[in-house]
Design an enzyme around this catalytic site. Structure first.
Site, PDB file in Angstrom:
ATOM      1  N   GLY A   9       0.801  -1.220   0.000  1.00 36.22           N
ATOM      2  CA  GLY A   9       0.000   0.000   0.000  1.00 36.22           C
ATOM      3  C   GLY A   9       0.833   1.270   0.000  1.00 36.22           C
ATOM      4  O   GLY A   9       0.291   2.348   0.283  1.00 36.22           O
ATOM      5  N   ASP A  10       2.119   1.176  -0.350  1.00 36.63           N
ATOM      6  CA  ASP A  10       2.985   2.349  -0.241  1.00 36.63           C
ATOM      7  C   ASP A  10       3.678   2.724  -1.550  1.00 36.63           C
ATOM      8  O   ASP A  10       4.695   3.404  -1.544  1.00 36.63           O
ATOM      9  CB  ASP A  10       4.046   2.123   0.840  1.00 36.63           C
ATOM     10  N   MET A  11       3.121   2.311  -2.686  1.00 37.08           N
ATOM     11  CA  MET A  11       3.723   2.668  -3.968  1.00 37.08           C
ATOM     12  C   MET A  11       3.192   4.023  -4.434  1.00 37.08           C
ATOM     13  O   MET A  11       2.487   4.146  -5.446  1.00 37.08           O
ATOM     14  CB  MET A  11       3.468   1.574  -5.000  1.00 37.08           C
TER      15      MET A  11
END
Length: 265
Positions: A148-150
């Site tokens: 969830g951190d791209m």
């Protein structure tokens, strides 16, 4: 926390004195989340196994790093070392732009400055079939591994010849769902950030919005799902992950519409 480090001739790494750049980036364990370096190593290694270019990486003991400042209590004893890919063999800089810079977005807007359709369109225009295929493979892999951190700063162009961009090697790949259950994508894919809900129709919508070849997008998604699932089943047990992290990633994969559509679940 990240530090620039130099490889020692006799092995291990050392944090250089102020003003001296290193050829490795050392990423320390988190203070609140367990086994983050091991997690990132596993996901980066998995990416390399399905054809996503990644820099050289290795797990190193904190005790093997010289001049490391006192960081208090950390949730682990291993660090992730990542070889810098923005330097030549003669230490010359290679120009890189992350996508926040490309879109002229401030770091605090990195989760909202663009969506994946916009990225696909730009990458297609600037890098063609090779770049688009690489992008779709990375995006599909991001969903499959529960990352969830791209955000915009975790995608970059690199200019090996100083003129023409290509996608830089993938970096900062890890699974966030073991720490943030039901975590969503950092940027919207068409109309959603919910990973479990995403199916082939979302990639069809992305292709239409971005005006890129739909058949190329969908075939890349299908191939990536099959390759990632196969590589995970073959290698998951070999990664230095806790049972809870490994099971969380596996359960996330099984819950995805993309895997169900491919008939892997």
């Amino acid at each position: 926390m990240k530090f620039s480090a130099l490889a020692k001739k006799r092995g291990g790494l050392t944090i250089p004195v102020k003003g001296v750049g290193g050829d490795w980036i050392v990423k320390l364990p988190a203070q609140n989340y367990a086994h983050v370096p091991e997690n990132e190593y596993a996901i980066m290694d998995l990416a390399s196994r399905i054809g996503i270019p990644v820099p050289e990486i290795k797990l190193v003991s904190l005790t093997s790093i010289e001049n490391l400042p006192q960081m208090g209590v950390l949730a682990g004893r291993m660090a992730l070392a990542v070889k810098r890919f923005d330097r030549t063999s003669t230490k010359q800089r290679i120009h890189i732009e992350d996508f926040a810079q490309v879109y002229n977005v401030s770091p605090d807007k990195k989760y909202e400055g663009a969506n994946f359709s916009a990225l696909a369109s730009m990458i297609w225009i600037l890098t063609g079939t090779v770049g688009l295929t690489d992008f779709v493979r990375r995006l599909t892999f991001t969903i499959l591994t529960g990352n969830g951190d791209m955000h915009l700063k975790n995608w970059s162009f690199i200019y090996p010849d100083g003129k023409m961009p290509i996608l830089a090697p993938a970096y900062d790949l890890l699974s966030t769902v073991p720490y943030i259950p039901h975590d969503g994508l950092a940027l919207k894919l068409f109309d959603t950030k919910e990973m479990k809900a995403i199916g082939l129709e979302h990639f069809m919508a992305l292709a239409k919005k971005a005006q890129v070849p739909e058949h190329l997008v969908l075939q890349t998604v299908r191939d990536t799902v099959a390759a990632t699932f196969s590589a995970w089943r073959e290698n998951a047990k070999h990664y230095d992950l806790s049972r809870s992290i490994r099971e969380s990633i596996h359960a996330h994969m099984l819950s995805l519409n993309l895997c169900k559509e491919k008939g892997l679940v």
